[in-house]
Enzyme design. Sequence first.
Site, PDB file in Angstrom:
ATOM      1  CB  ILE A  59     -18.052 -85.162 -10.075  1.00 57.47           C
ATOM      2  CG1 ILE A  59     -19.185 -85.280 -11.103  1.00 57.47           C
ATOM      3  CG2 ILE A  59     -17.973 -86.403  -9.211  1.00 57.47           C
ATOM      4  CD1 ILE A  59     -18.992 -86.448 -12.078  1.00 57.47           C
ATOM      5  CB  SER A  60     -22.543 -81.778  -8.578  1.00 60.00           C
ATOM      6  OG  SER A  60     -21.958 -80.519  -8.366  1.00 60.00           O
ATOM      7  CB  ALA A  61     -24.963 -85.416  -5.531  1.00 57.92           C
TER       8      ALA A  61
END
Length: 212
Positions: A59-61
């Site tokens: 999951i992206s930052a």
Amino acid sequence: MPLNEIVGVIGNLISNGYIKKQSVIDALMTVPRHKFIPKSMEEYAYIDSPLGIGYGQTISAIHMVGIMCEELDLDVGQNVLEVGTGSGYHAAVVSEIVGESGNVTTIERIPELFEKSKQVLLELGYENVEVVLGDGTKGYLENSPYDRIYVTASGPDVPKALFEQLNDGGIILAPVGSHFQTLMRYKKIHGKIFEEKLLEVAFVPLIGENGF
């Protein structure tokens, strides 16, 4: 959602100039990121960092999701395609911005992530998000043309199909490269594509017929 934690993260992103638009701020404040990650990782949900979600994916930052939403110039009522659903978090943020009159189609190639993200998005009431199991490098012709397209994995270049499924005046945002990647923005104007380099990034590889 632990309000103090997300307020602190969003405050830092605003102070550092990552996000400016109120619609993006509101969306990031609204979407419960902890719902999109494994329970064992929930305590880290509001740390501004990528997190593993299994199957070699992340999951992206939070700041990266914010930057991408800003650079896409999202607005209410737009038809949006996401290539690479992952956890479903990014699609939820975009859904909040485009609103009930907008639509988000998101494609995931890994069956387990497809099922999990679809379930979470439905449970949270994101009825304007359609999750599709398939090869995102081919786009999704059924719901095209799109006003905005973004890719959450880095390919050797942007698949031709995505440009073909983009409305005139539309924008594509995609990381390009293998080890060294650049987030690129493409705008389609009168059938011509204009590109702009934005920043250096690190994404998982784009897998598919027109990816790696």
